[in-house]
Scaffold this motif. Sequence first.
Motif, PDB file in Angstrom:
ATOM      1  N   LEU A 181      -9.043   1.350  17.412  1.00  0.00           N
ATOM      2  CA  LEU A 181     -10.075   0.337  17.642  1.00  0.00           C
ATOM      3  C   LEU A 181     -11.180   0.860  18.555  1.00  0.00           C
ATOM      4  N   MET A 182     -10.813   1.647  19.552  1.00  0.00           N
ATOM      5  CA  MET A 182     -11.811   2.218  20.463  1.00  0.00           C
ATOM      6  C   MET A 182     -12.756   3.169  19.734  1.00  0.00           C
ATOM      7  N   LEU A 183     -12.288   3.721  18.613  1.00  0.00           N
ATOM      8  CA  LEU A 183     -13.116   4.631  17.815  1.00  0.00           C
ATOM      9  C   LEU A 183     -13.830   3.873  16.696  1.00  0.00           C
ATOM     10  N   ASP A 184     -13.888   2.552  16.823  1.00  0.00           N
ATOM     11  CA  ASP A 184     -14.510   1.685  15.818  1.00  0.00           C
ATOM     12  C   ASP A 184     -13.798   1.755  14.473  1.00  0.00           C
ATOM     13  N   GLY A 185     -12.518   2.085  14.513  1.00  0.00           N
ATOM     14  CA  GLY A 185     -11.716   2.129  13.296  1.00  0.00           C
ATOM     15  C   GLY A 185     -10.823   0.911  13.194  1.00  0.00           C
ATOM     16  N   THR A 186      -9.962   0.932  12.199  1.00  0.00           N
ATOM     17  CA  THR A 186      -9.024  -0.163  11.973  1.00  0.00           C
ATOM     18  C   THR A 186      -7.608   0.399  11.971  1.00  0.00           C
ATOM     19  N   PRO A 187      -6.760  -0.077  12.859  1.00  0.00           N
ATOM     20  CA  PRO A 187      -5.373   0.381  12.849  1.00  0.00           C
ATOM     21  C   PRO A 187      -4.607  -0.244  11.688  1.00  0.00           C
ATOM     22  N   ILE A 188      -3.461   0.308  11.398  1.00  0.00           N
ATOM     23  CA  ILE A 188      -2.584  -0.296  10.402  1.00  0.00           C
ATOM     24  C   ILE A 188      -2.094  -1.619  10.978  1.00  0.00           C
ATOM     25  N   ALA A 189      -2.227  -2.677  10.200  1.00  0.00           N
ATOM     26  CA  ALA A 189      -1.786  -3.987  10.665  1.00  0.00           C
ATOM     27  C   ALA A 189      -0.824  -4.642   9.679  1.00  0.00           C
ATOM     28  N   ASP A 190      -0.950  -4.345   8.405  1.00  0.00           N
ATOM     29  CA  ASP A 190      -0.080  -4.942   7.402  1.00  0.00           C
ATOM     30  C   ASP A 190       1.225  -4.163   7.314  1.00  0.00           C
ATOM     31  N   PRO A 191       2.361  -4.852   7.426  1.00  0.00           N
ATOM     32  CA  PRO A 191       3.645  -4.153   7.357  1.00  0.00           C
ATOM     33  C   PRO A 191       3.796  -3.277   6.107  1.00  0.00           C
ATOM     34  N   ALA A 192       3.275  -3.720   4.991  1.00  0.00           N
ATOM     35  CA  ALA A 192       3.418  -2.951   3.746  1.00  0.00           C
ATOM     36  C   ALA A 192       2.673  -1.622   3.785  1.00  0.00           C
ATOM     37  N   ASP A 193       1.752  -1.463   4.708  1.00  0.00           N
ATOM     38  CA  ASP A 193       0.958  -0.238   4.775  1.00  0.00           C
ATOM     39  C   ASP A 193       1.591   0.863   5.625  1.00  0.00           C
ATOM     40  N   TYR A 194       2.659   0.554   6.345  1.00  0.00           N
ATOM     41  CA  TYR A 194       3.252   1.538   7.241  1.00  0.00           C
ATOM     42  C   TYR A 194       3.941   2.691   6.512  1.00  0.00           C
ATOM     43  N   LEU A 195       4.847   2.400   5.606  1.00  0.00           N
ATOM     44  CA  LEU A 195       5.596   3.484   4.956  1.00  0.00           C
ATOM     45  C   LEU A 195       4.708   4.430   4.155  1.00  0.00           C
ATOM     46  N   PRO A 196       3.727   3.920   3.393  1.00  0.00           N
ATOM     47  CA  PRO A 196       2.859   4.862   2.680  1.00  0.00           C
ATOM     48  C   PRO A 196       2.044   5.767   3.613  1.00  0.00           C
ATOM     49  N   ALA A 197       1.746   5.302   4.809  1.00  0.00           N
ATOM     50  CA  ALA A 197       0.948   6.101   5.748  1.00  0.00           C
ATOM     51  C   ALA A 197       1.797   7.076   6.559  1.00  0.00           C
TER      52      ALA A 197
END
Length: 160
Positions: free
Chosen positions: A68-84
Amino acid sequence: MTTTLEARQTALVKALNREQANTLVAYLNYKKYHWMTYGPLFRDLHLLFEEHGNEIFAMLDELAERSLMLDGTPIADPADYLPAATVKPSKGKLKVREMVEEAIATHEHIITEMHEDAELADDAGDIGTADLLTRLVQVHQKHRWFLKEILKQGDGLLDN
């Protein structure tokens, strides 16, 4: 020049998202080990896995907030964790020795990637991200050290 800065930040946020995903998988693996440990070292390993898991879990917010400090978006959706994630979730029933070995391998994997990502941050002139990763990698190195010492026992207590 702006495009280069944006490209660097995008690459760093992608790396931070992977680190965040790896952190959650490592945490969940530790919870598995905590719940499934047994044998003569049960109490010590049960508590160690809990302690290590809690320290790993605390990293999640730091990694997400850095994105967020880098103006990005962290992973927030549980379904997105394993693929990343590049860390694999633990599967199946493991012997205690296998749990310890798997945890060591996870730390080694994360340490390698954090070194690479810290270099990426340093090359991008982002000392904040480089500092965060440098600090977090030390926690993983300490965990790896503790776990490797358990395997040095050679007393057969982990072989059942």
